[in-house]
Design an enzyme around this catalytic site. Structure first.
Site, PDB file in Angstrom:
ATOM      1  N   ASN A 190       6.465  44.968  53.793  1.00  0.00           N
ATOM      2  CA  ASN A 190       7.489  44.459  52.876  1.00  0.00           C
ATOM      3  C   ASN A 190       8.331  45.629  52.388  1.00  0.00           C
ATOM      4  O   ASN A 190       7.845  46.506  51.684  1.00  0.00           O
ATOM      5  CB  ASN A 190       6.801  43.743  51.704  1.00  0.00           C
ATOM      6  CG  ASN A 190       7.774  43.190  50.692  1.00  0.00           C
ATOM      7  OD1 ASN A 190       8.986  43.251  50.865  1.00  0.00           O
ATOM      8  ND2 ASN A 190       7.237  42.644  49.616  1.00  0.00           N
ATOM      9  N   GLN A 191       9.618  45.619  52.732  1.00  0.00           N
ATOM     10  CA  GLN A 191      10.511  46.713  52.351  1.00  0.00           C
ATOM     11  C   GLN A 191      10.907  46.692  50.875  1.00  0.00           C
ATOM     12  O   GLN A 191      11.550  47.629  50.406  1.00  0.00           O
ATOM     13  CB  GLN A 191      11.810  46.638  53.159  1.00  0.00           C
ATOM     14  CG  GLN A 191      11.644  46.681  54.656  1.00  0.00           C
ATOM     15  CD  GLN A 191      12.977  46.422  55.338  1.00  0.00           C
ATOM     16  OE1 GLN A 191      13.766  47.343  55.556  1.00  0.00           O
ATOM     17  NE2 GLN A 191      13.241  45.168  55.666  1.00  0.00           N
ATOM     18  N   ASP A 192      10.565  45.641  50.154  1.00  0.00           N
ATOM     19  CA  ASP A 192      11.065  45.511  48.783  1.00  0.00           C
ATOM     20  C   ASP A 192       9.953  45.140  47.809  1.00  0.00           C
ATOM     21  O   ASP A 192      10.158  44.335  46.892  1.00  0.00           O
ATOM     22  CB  ASP A 192      12.184  44.470  48.736  1.00  0.00           C
ATOM     23  CG  ASP A 192      13.181  44.723  47.612  1.00  0.00           C
ATOM     24  OD1 ASP A 192      13.252  45.868  47.142  1.00  0.00           O
ATOM     25  OD2 ASP A 192      13.900  43.788  47.222  1.00  0.00           O
ATOM     26  N   LEU A 193       8.781  45.745  47.998  1.00  0.00           N
ATOM     27  CA  LEU A 193       7.671  45.536  47.073  1.00  0.00           C
ATOM     28  C   LEU A 193       7.812  46.482  45.892  1.00  0.00           C
ATOM     29  O   LEU A 193       7.871  47.698  46.063  1.00  0.00           O
ATOM     30  CB  LEU A 193       6.341  45.787  47.791  1.00  0.00           C
ATOM     31  CG  LEU A 193       5.082  45.729  46.918  1.00  0.00           C
ATOM     32  CD1 LEU A 193       4.878  44.341  46.326  1.00  0.00           C
ATOM     33  CD2 LEU A 193       3.858  46.160  47.721  1.00  0.00           C
ATOM     34  N   ASN A 222       9.477  42.472  41.675  1.00  0.00           N
ATOM     35  CA  ASN A 222       9.210  41.353  42.584  1.00  0.00           C
ATOM     36  C   ASN A 222       7.747  40.922  42.541  1.00  0.00           C
ATOM     37  O   ASN A 222       7.214  40.400  43.520  1.00  0.00           O
ATOM     38  CB  ASN A 222       9.592  41.731  44.022  1.00  0.00           C
ATOM     39  CG  ASN A 222      11.090  41.696  44.238  1.00  0.00           C
ATOM     40  OD1 ASN A 222      11.817  41.029  43.509  1.00  0.00           O
ATOM     41  ND2 ASN A 222      11.573  42.422  45.240  1.00  0.00           N
TER      42      ASN A 222
END
Length: 279
Positions: free
Chosen positions: A181-184, A188
């Site tokens: 996951n690039q946006d953890l 989020n």
């Protein structure tokens, strides 16, 4: 339907999609029998609560979110919000509503401790027929785009930072096949009832496990400097991730995601890359 101002501003270059959103939301409400409430004030997607679920619509050009529903389906509610339904043609999905829904950043909880509990539960290696974009393909794109943007913008930061990122893009492990996951990050992760905390808004790829750390390191660099980055590296290393690959991808990904077509290089992203490199 009233569209949030932040959403209108974020997608002002896609007026046709913004104009279509009320119709798309109404069609989804009819399809899934929803009573829509007022949208959440979020910039990246239209997010509308409806009882115990949330309707989410992603913009057509927001390709990093193409397989968000697939990642949620793969996790099947274990550590992440559960996918309830999807309509890929409309780029719409229904997601479990997290209540009370506070994001981790807005609480006094220890972000590192919460993520350390969640991350091992999210580890997956999809089968070979998975739908996800590969880190290798993204790295090839970044290997061309990042140096080109650097040249076109007049070499606005030190060449050594660019060279480091280029080496990372070109030297990735093509055999790695983890769902990452690039946006953890704490923005989020939401407080919930079914489980204490649930991950939302994944930007999935398949590749090196250390890419799971890029959002955490980027935000640590911006908010707490090298000391905060080093503490995150300690935590993630304890979870079995390679410290140097974490650091490498933290730098490279900050530059990969550091460009805006209107504004050019984000000074914050470049500074994050510098800080991670120094950690």
């Amino acid at each position: 339907m009233r569209l949030p101002p932040a959403l209108r501003d974020e997608w002002r270059r896609e007026p046709a999609w913004l104009a279509e959103l009320p119709r798309l939301a109404a069609e989804c409400a009819e399809l899934w029998g929803l009573e829509l409430e007022e949208p959440f004030d979020t910039p990246r997607s239209l997010v509308v609560p409806a009882g115990e679920v949330v309707l989410k619509l992603n913009a057509p050009s927001h390709f990093e979110a193409d397989h968000e529903a697939g990642a949620l389906l793969c996790w099947d509610g274990r550590g992440a919000a559960r996918l309830v339904a999807r309509d890929d043609e409309r780029r719409a999905m229904l997601i479990e509503r997290c209540r009370p829904g506070e994001c981790l950043w807005d609480t006094n909880e220890d972000e590192r401790a919460v993520v350390a509990e969640l991350l091992p539960r999210l580890r997956r290696e999809p089968d070979t027929l998975h739908p996800f974009r590969s880190l290798a393909d993204e790295a090839e794109r970044w290997l061309e785009e990042v140096p080109r943007r650097y040249r076109l913008s007049g070499e606005p930061f030190e060449r050594s930072l660019l060279d480091f990122a280029v080496d990372v893009f070109g030297g990735l492990d093509r055999r790695a096949a983890a769902l990452v996951n690039q946006d953890l990050h704490g923005g989020n992760v939401l407080r919930a009832e079914r489980e204490p905390w649930l991950v939302i808004d994944p930007k999935p790829l398949v590749g090196e496990r250390e890419v799971d750390g890029v959002g955490l390191l980027r935000n640590a660099a911006l908010e707490g400097g090298t000391a905060s980055v080093q503490r995150w590296l300690d935590v993630l290393q304890e979870l079995g991730l390679d410290r140097e690959r974490l650091r490498a991808w933290g730098v490279a990904h900050a530059l990969a995601w550091g460009w805006d077509e209107e504004r050019g290089w984000s000074p914050r992203s470049v500074e994050a890359a510098r800080t991670i490199l120094a950690a």
